[in-house]
Design a protein around this motif. Structure first.
Motif, PDB file in Angstrom:
ATOM      1  N   ASP A  60      57.196 -16.353 -57.283  1.00  0.00           N
ATOM      2  CA  ASP A  60      57.886 -17.366 -56.492  1.00  0.00           C
ATOM      3  C   ASP A  60      59.329 -17.557 -56.958  1.00  0.00           C
ATOM      4  O   ASP A  60      60.235 -17.776 -56.139  1.00  0.00           O
ATOM      5  CB  ASP A  60      57.137 -18.694 -56.570  1.00  0.00           C
ATOM      6  CG  ASP A  60      57.661 -19.721 -55.597  1.00  0.00           C
ATOM      7  OD1 ASP A  60      57.758 -19.400 -54.394  1.00  0.00           O
ATOM      8  OD2 ASP A  60      58.002 -20.844 -56.026  1.00  0.00           O
ATOM      9  N   ARG A  64      62.306 -17.082 -54.310  1.00  0.00           N
ATOM     10  CA  ARG A  64      63.269 -18.166 -54.079  1.00  0.00           C
ATOM     11  C   ARG A  64      64.683 -17.716 -54.447  1.00  0.00           C
ATOM     12  O   ARG A  64      65.662 -18.074 -53.767  1.00  0.00           O
ATOM     13  CB  ARG A  64      62.878 -19.402 -54.886  1.00  0.00           C
ATOM     14  CG  ARG A  64      61.657 -20.152 -54.352  1.00  0.00           C
ATOM     15  CD  ARG A  64      61.308 -21.323 -55.266  1.00  0.00           C
ATOM     16  NE  ARG A  64      60.161 -22.073 -54.807  1.00  0.00           N
ATOM     17  CZ  ARG A  64      60.197 -23.102 -53.951  1.00  0.00           C
ATOM     18  NH1 ARG A  64      61.372 -23.471 -53.445  1.00  0.00           N
ATOM     19  NH2 ARG A  64      59.106 -23.740 -53.596  1.00  0.00           N
ATOM     20  N   ARG A  67      66.153 -15.689 -51.659  1.00  0.00           N
ATOM     21  CA  ARG A  67      66.541 -16.527 -50.522  1.00  0.00           C
ATOM     22  C   ARG A  67      67.861 -17.251 -50.797  1.00  0.00           C
ATOM     23  O   ARG A  67      68.673 -17.453 -49.887  1.00  0.00           O
ATOM     24  CB  ARG A  67      65.444 -17.544 -50.223  1.00  0.00           C
ATOM     25  CG  ARG A  67      64.130 -16.920 -49.736  1.00  0.00           C
ATOM     26  CD  ARG A  67      63.135 -17.993 -49.331  1.00  0.00           C
ATOM     27  NE  ARG A  67      61.844 -17.434 -48.982  1.00  0.00           N
ATOM     28  CZ  ARG A  67      60.738 -17.533 -49.737  1.00  0.00           C
ATOM     29  NH1 ARG A  67      60.809 -18.186 -50.897  1.00  0.00           N
ATOM     30  NH2 ARG A  67      59.616 -17.003 -49.347  1.00  0.00           N
ATOM     31  N   GLN A 115      49.404 -24.022 -52.947  1.00  0.00           N
ATOM     32  CA  GLN A 115      50.024 -25.209 -52.351  1.00  0.00           C
ATOM     33  C   GLN A 115      50.433 -26.197 -53.430  1.00  0.00           C
ATOM     34  O   GLN A 115      51.541 -26.756 -53.388  1.00  0.00           O
ATOM     35  CB  GLN A 115      49.050 -25.854 -51.366  1.00  0.00           C
ATOM     36  CG  GLN A 115      49.618 -27.071 -50.648  1.00  0.00           C
ATOM     37  CD  GLN A 115      48.658 -27.631 -49.606  1.00  0.00           C
ATOM     38  OE1 GLN A 115      47.515 -27.207 -49.508  1.00  0.00           O
ATOM     39  NE2 GLN A 115      49.129 -28.597 -48.834  1.00  0.00           N
ATOM     40  N   ASN A 118      53.629 -25.338 -55.322  1.00  0.00           N
ATOM     41  CA  ASN A 118      54.824 -25.203 -54.495  1.00  0.00           C
ATOM     42  C   ASN A 118      55.302 -23.754 -54.452  1.00  0.00           C
ATOM     43  O   ASN A 118      56.490 -23.456 -54.576  1.00  0.00           O
ATOM     44  CB  ASN A 118      55.937 -26.121 -55.020  1.00  0.00           C
ATOM     45  CG  ASN A 118      56.998 -26.411 -53.978  1.00  0.00           C
ATOM     46  OD1 ASN A 118      56.882 -26.000 -52.826  1.00  0.00           O
ATOM     47  ND2 ASN A 118      58.051 -27.102 -54.392  1.00  0.00           N
ATOM     48  N   THR A 120      55.959 -20.367 -52.468  1.00  0.00           N
ATOM     49  CA  THR A 120      56.403 -20.125 -51.084  1.00  0.00           C
ATOM     50  C   THR A 120      55.971 -18.763 -50.551  1.00  0.00           C
ATOM     51  O   THR A 120      56.760 -18.047 -49.925  1.00  0.00           O
ATOM     52  CB  THR A 120      57.931 -20.256 -50.997  1.00  0.00           C
ATOM     53  OG1 THR A 120      58.528 -19.320 -51.923  1.00  0.00           O
ATOM     54  CG2 THR A 120      58.388 -21.657 -51.337  1.00  0.00           C
ATOM     55  N   THR A 122      54.395 -16.015 -48.133  1.00  0.00           N
ATOM     56  CA  THR A 122      54.422 -15.935 -46.674  1.00  0.00           C
ATOM     57  C   THR A 122      53.094 -15.474 -46.092  1.00  0.00           C
ATOM     58  O   THR A 122      52.886 -15.573 -44.883  1.00  0.00           O
ATOM     59  CB  THR A 122      55.528 -14.974 -46.202  1.00  0.00           C
ATOM     60  OG1 THR A 122      55.284 -13.667 -46.743  1.00  0.00           O
ATOM     61  CG2 THR A 122      56.895 -15.459 -46.656  1.00  0.00           C
TER      62      THR A 122
END
Length: 554
Positions: A60, A64, A67, A115, A118, A120, A122
């Protein structure tokens, strides 16, 4: 997924799949390949532990970071559960459940962890999905059409617990209570000698091409010590790989095409999930997988499954003429109080409990700070978790409260705030100014080399320098000139802005709260915006407490 250096030769069976076909397309934009990152798909034979959370958080962080580095680039981030195999079959039977219902029940725990943390991702992939099963069957037929599958006799030491064949070099005879038996020296699990006719993949045909691949790409496996392990493993002759099991022994898996008496080897099934999650086979769309993100940019794995991902899977890909994964990011294991986690010993760290007690971001910070060098096993301990939580609460949370305090606000009220680039190169400011100017480039260099701990260390060092300046300059004191107090506040706010941007992949909620409190617009929070002197600090909200933690418990 399971153990290392062994050949987990468990097949899978097709079953009445009630899962509908689902589309998970992440289309490329402007001919840019989506960034594709994966975790292992986890074997849901027990509740998730801290090792699962570590893999998820590491992946993650990089998802992140991409992104934030290139907001227009699509990201495909895959995790999921490996739901076939003899252990699932037996465990479901023991509970009086059908295997699919059993997997439905267990996979929820991993979804909940994703979840809760946290993460992310896909797509949450399950090997019981119809689309995946179809992809495995297609892959088998492609290998068979190339003459790379044949039927032969397979013998070896097999662990039902690990669902793996172990070579004799990894097996030892032990005695307990007067009974002699054999165990794997890798996992400690009991093994038994098995011999049966099954299908084999001509792994030996790819020894030279794999060796050449890793010789030409020293960054293909990180950290470097694990690259060396792969190179060394390829110095020994590769034996052809058993890729099926008799259906009389294993029914819970995907049947071998055109031979219902055999079930496909569990690792062929499990490894194919990285392809099926990118909508393989691409012949259906007349593509090569590029628009779906293939090949993976990064695959985050534990060191125990390195052989499967660095030898078996690349051989399959070479056989299919497909590009290989760009980087295998291999991490070591977590121990608890310096001992290997074990359900029987009762020392398995519960990630959900830890996040409930301290909050998600403090646990994420600890996992990255302590477990982000990947080379050696690291220890999960309450003492270390509390120590590192106190560190970031003090360096970041308290710094924000100090620099936005009413006393300092009063001292600088009459002084117009100037840009940090206009603060003079005073000797008192020089160390912090130098650190601020190099922070973002140093951080990026560490991330490019997969040095997660070092990237965080760069942030921590700047925070320490800022706290030191605050203490030495005392901008709240009446005898400190207002102009000096204003310059100190300006520099500290710049520290918080830069660090807040760079902490977003690690502590997303706290970083967002920090940037909100500084009035940094959402459109000015990319990695490029972390450069020294970039605009961003707006209306600062005083009194924002980043961490709502009872410090008496730390």
């Amino acid at each position: 997924m399971k153990s290392l250096a062994s050949a987990r030769s468990l097949p899978k069976r097709a079953h009445a799949l009630r899962c509908p076909r689902r589309g998970y397309s992440v289309p490329a934009q402007n001919d840019v390949k989506p960034y594709y990152i994966t975790t292992p798909i986890f074997y849901p034979n027990a509740a998730p532990h801290i090792g699962h959370l570590h893999s998820l958080v590491v992946a993650d962080i990089f998802a992140r970071h991409v992104r934030l580095s290139n907001p227009s680039r699509p990201v495909r981030f895959i995790t999921g559960t490996d739901e076939h195999g003899l252990k699932i079959q037996n465990a479901a039977k023991a509970k009086g459940m059908d295997p699919l219902s059993f997997c439905d029940e267990l996979s929820v725990h991993f979804r909940n962890l994703i979840q809760k943390a946290n993460v992310t991702s896909t797509r949450f992939a399950r090997t019981t999905e119809r689309q995946h099963c179809d992809a495995v069957s297609h892959l088998w037929k492609e290998l068979d059409a190339r003459g790379l599958i044949y039927k032969g006799r397979h013998e070896g030491w097999y662990s039902v617990s690990d669902e793996t064949f172990y070579p004799s070099t990894q097996v030892a005879q032990v005695e307990k209570d007067g009974v002699e038996y054999h165990v794997s020296t890798t996992s400690g699990s009991r093994v038994e000698w098995q011999s049966e006719d099954n299908y084999k993949f001509r792994l030996s045909a790819f020894q030279e091409s794999l060796a050449a691949h890793y010789a030409a790409r020293p960054d293909a496996v990180q950290p470097p010590q694990f690259h060396a392990d792969v190179v060394n493993a390829l110095q020994e002759p590769l034996e052809d790989l058993s890729i099926s099991r008799k259906r009389s022994r294993l029914t819970w898996g995907i049947p071998v095409p055109n031979d219902p008496e055999h079930t496909i080897y569990v690792w062929i099934d499990a490894l194919t999930v990285y392809l099926s999650s990118a909508n393989y086979p691409w012949a259906a769309t007349k593509g090569d997988g590029f628009s779906e993100g293939w090949p993976p940019n990064v695959q985050v794995i534990g060191k125990d499954i390195l052989r499967f991902h660095a030898i078996y899977f690349p051989a399959m890909l070479q056989a299919l003429g497909l590009p290989l994964t760009q980087t295998l990011l291999t991490h070591s294991h977590w121990t608890v109080d310096r001992a290997k986690m074990s359900k029987s010993v009762g020392n398995v760290a519960d990630p959900i409990k830890a996040m409930d007690e301290l909050g998600v971001d403090l646990v994420r910070y600890y996992l990255a700070r302590v477990g982000g060098r990947f080379k050696d096993d690291v220890d999960w301990s309450q003492e270390q978790l509390q120590k590192h939580s106190r560190e970031i609460i003090s360096l970041l949370g308290n710094l924000l409260l100090r620099t936005t305090s009413a006393k300092i606000a009063k001292r600088v009220a009459a002084v117009p705030r100037r840009a940090p680039t206009l603060v003079p190169e005073d000797s008192a400011y020089a160390p912090l100014l130098a650190a601020l100017k190099t922070l973002a480039p140093a951080f990026e260099a560490h991330m490019a080399r997969f040095q997660v701990s070092d990237a965080l260390e760069a942030i921590v060092l700047v925070l320490q320098e800022a706290n030191l300046l605050m203490t030495q300059a005392a901008p709240w004191a009446k005898d400190t000139p207002a102009s000096v107090a204003a310059d100190v506040q300006t520099l500290v706010l710049e520290v918080l802005r830069e660090c807040g941007i760079l902490l977003q992949p690690f502590m997303p909620e706290k970083a967002a709260l920090l940037l909100d409190s500084l009035g940094v617009p959402e459109g000015q929070r990319t990695i490029a915006d972390a450069a020294f002197g970039k605009p961003g600090v707006g209306d600062v909200r005083p009194g924002v407490r980043l961490f709502d933690v009872d410090m008496s418990k730390l």
